[in-house]
Design a protein around this motif. Sequence first.
Motif, short mmCIF file in Angstrom:
data_model
loop_
_atom_site.label_atom_id
_atom_site.label_comp_id
_atom_site.label_asym_id
_atom_site.label_seq_id
_atom_site.Cartn_x
_atom_site.Cartn_y
_atom_site.Cartn_z
N LEU A 65 25.95 5.63 81.84
CA LEU A 65 26.53 6.51 80.83
C LEU A 65 25.64 6.64 79.60
CD1 LEU A 65 30.20 5.23 80.94
CD2 LEU A 65 29.37 7.42 81.81
N HIS A 66 24.39 6.15 79.73
CA HIS A 66 23.56 6.06 78.56
C HIS A 66 22.82 7.37 78.26
CE1 HIS A 66 20.78 4.58 75.61
NE2 HIS A 66 19.77 5.01 76.33
N GLY A 67 22.95 7.83 77.01
CA GLY A 67 22.08 8.87 76.51
C GLY A 67 22.45 10.30 76.84
N GLU A 68 21.58 11.19 76.40
CA GLU A 68 21.87 12.61 76.46
C GLU A 68 21.88 13.17 77.88
OE1 GLU A 68 20.97 14.78 72.28
OE2 GLU A 68 19.39 14.88 73.77
N SER A 101 25.33 12.50 79.02
CA SER A 101 26.31 13.19 78.19
C SER A 101 26.26 14.70 78.42
CB SER A 101 26.19 12.79 76.72
OG SER A 101 25.12 13.43 76.08
N LEU A 137 31.65 14.68 73.33
CA LEU A 137 30.97 13.81 74.28
C LEU A 137 29.46 13.91 74.16
CD1 LEU A 137 33.17 14.42 77.43
CD2 LEU A 137 33.11 12.35 76.03
N HIS A 138 29.00 14.61 73.13
CA HIS A 138 27.59 14.92 73.04
C HIS A 138 26.76 13.77 72.46
CE1 HIS A 138 23.90 17.04 72.42
NE2 HIS A 138 23.93 16.72 71.15
N GLY A 139 25.69 13.41 73.15
CA GLY A 139 24.67 12.57 72.60
C GLY A 139 24.91 11.08 72.61
N GLU A 140 23.95 10.38 72.02
CA GLU A 140 23.92 8.93 72.10
C GLU A 140 25.03 8.23 71.32
OE1 GLU A 140 19.61 7.23 73.38
OE2 GLU A 140 19.97 7.39 71.24
N SER A 150 27.87 8.28 73.67
CA SER A 150 27.57 7.51 74.88
C SER A 150 27.50 6.02 74.58
CB SER A 150 26.32 8.03 75.60
OG SER A 150 25.13 7.63 74.99
N GLU A 151 27.13 5.66 73.36
CA GLU A 151 27.13 4.23 73.00
C GLU A 151 28.56 3.69 72.84
OE1 GLU A 151 24.46 1.80 72.67
OE2 GLU A 151 23.88 3.40 74.03
N ARG A 194 29.72 3.22 76.27
CA ARG A 194 29.07 2.07 76.91
C ARG A 194 29.65 0.75 76.43
NH1 ARG A 194 23.87 0.25 77.80
NH2 ARG A 194 23.48 0.48 75.59
#
Lengths: 350, 350
Positions: free
Chosen positions: A73-76, A79, B73-76, B79-80, B83
């Motif tokens: 699920l990590h990063g762009e 996403s 849901l966009h970007g790090e 996503s962090e 995670r």
Amino acid sequence: MTDIRSSIIDVAKKAGVSIATVSRVLNESDKVKPETREIVLAVINEMKYAPSPAARGLIMRKTEAIGLLLPDLHGEFFSEIIRGADATIQHQGYHLIVSSSHNDPKEIEAALRFMRGRVDGLVVMSPQVESELLLDTLPKSLPVVLLNCHINNPHFDTIVTDGFGGARDMVSYLFSLGHTRIAVVKGGENNIESQERLRGYRSAFATHGVPLNKAYEFDGDFTEASGFEAAREILELEERPSAIFTFNDSMAIGAIGAIRDAGLRIPNDISVCGFDDIPVAKYLSPSLTSVHVPIHELGAMAISRVFDRLHKRTKGDAAHIFVPTTLSIRNSCKKLNGKSTQEKEMIILR
Amino acid sequence: MTDIRSSIIDVAKKAGVSIATVSRVLNESDKVKPETREIVLAVINEMKYAPSPAARGLIMRKTEAIGLLLPDLHGEFFSEIIRGADATIQHQGYHLIVSSSHNDPKEIEAALRFMRGRVDGLVVMSPQVESELLLDTLPKSLPVVLLNCHINNPHFDTIVTDGFGGARDMVSYLFSLGHTRIAVVKGGENNIESQERLRGYRSAFATHGVPLNKAYEFDGDFTEASGFEAAREILELEERPSAIFTFNDSMAIGAIGAIRDAGLRIPNDISVCGFDDIPVAKYLSPSLTSVHVPIHELGAMAISRVFDRLHKRTKGDAAHIFVPTTLSIRNSCKKLNGKSTQEKEMIILR
DNA sequence: AATCGTCATGTAAACGTTTACATTTTAGCT
DNA sequence: AGCTAAAATGTAAACGTTTACATGACGATT
């Protein structure tokens, strides 16, 4: 605050009708008198009643959810997949359930088991997944779309991006800029996408008659940190490559950090290019040249495919969609002396 | 490929036992003879039977899922959060269900309705959400943790990051570097987090007796593209600011792209700093100075809190956790002439 | 008044599992 | 062999909803 214990029986009692009438009102049947409907709706609102998804699911055999199983699920990159999927599912009466397998076979199985019975359709993006596990775990009737899974099984619709072709073209582009010493940061032993990209990398060397240097192949794991570390090692080589090609943009970003820390400039001292073309790539300094994968569209396509199956718009044999990759040429790769601009344009238009 | 139609009744028939015995085997009851267990398990494997989550949920009143409702849901950043949540939920016998409200009140409600009955606990991260909606939609017994929602209701556990303090300290740090003309890229009218950060920005000006310039406040929407656009406008100002502070790192990345395109250098020509300290920040060229938010830990904390409630480890009054922010000082902000290094260190150690 | 057709509503069964309590089986003791 | 207690297993009801078919009400026609 609503109480979970109020059921359709309580609503019916309070409204003075049968549970079937309440159900009809809830499900917008036209077999209810308007006056009756008003009464029932007022009670539903007053009691803040909501139907139990479990009970509905049990009788109707649908959950109104679509599952998306990702390796990470990590990063762009992920996403963007999720966003594409999410955008496509909007206003279709379904919700997206996202899960991660952490690229671990045990966890793939656990996630599939969880999804089973909880989703009406499933998108699986998992390089490690095997068709036997899918066949064993999932019901025959469940629409399943495989995204970059490299499974060729007539039961499943698949969507695969051209990792081989993308990598081959990127390396060819680097050749057209005069680079012959091109290091590569791979994505992991068991990762089929990395293997395809490596095959493309090597194929370009063969096609152009440029000798391959195994010492220029480095291991990474698709994270920024692994790209950083690989680039540090690359920069320490006696015969330093003139370009680094990473198998995803996150590793390119990490490599950029290591190059910066070494006091070197991109692309003046060393060129960098990546894979996927995640949204951040165009804002980097310099902007990153990357193999463009239509990420958002991948998510959208996969969900559309699930809906086609779900709504019986598509029957019969599984479809296999091959998604081409293109090159997003930006500013992270320098032209070395000796190659013409015509070669560069020829590759882009291929 | 399994058939959805095999039920516990079919298994029991084939194994020559009652459905209760099959259930006992499935649920690892010690009230089954080992020999009987073997027989039943063999049949279960042979038939590839799996229990229906709907039926189980109906009787057991649990779904073994925890919901995570995010504004986007966009970007790090997100996503962090995911995670952190996902890592915490691992091996706890639960799965994570992620949903996005797209920062739209209607969609918040739709997502909450979907989650209700499908999750045993819920984390809500939605600046726009109101406690009345939560109270109306969700059952009293459902553990709910609010993340950066700025709701003060005794029913809900809350976790809030110090946006005000982080922004105030970042601006104070910029002052310590000699910057007084500091442009800010905000995150949207209705976004409470942006409002808190703006309050911190303005507070630092007041505290340091530096006059505020409303012309230096720009609108963004937390995306890279809006940061790019805002920075383009900022660079066209007659009296150009010496620093740009964006209310998240994605907008900082966009701003970096605009600055690069204008042929300017960071931090030599203009300094840039962001908010959140997403993982990519440290790999940028130059590495980005950012207000550090422990993103991954936020997700982990929220899920832990839900588990505390779920497993009755915590009862009674709602807890309100305030998560401090710190500054990650990197290389994207230049020291102008006239300030000492001691002031810089004092702010970091606060 | 009786009959027929339509509309609205109600009754009962189904869905697949869990589990309280009933029943049967087993093992140990006298 | 008979008895007792414990272990193992079975039966039936519950969970909350949907829906096929039954029933009742009403209006129109003869």
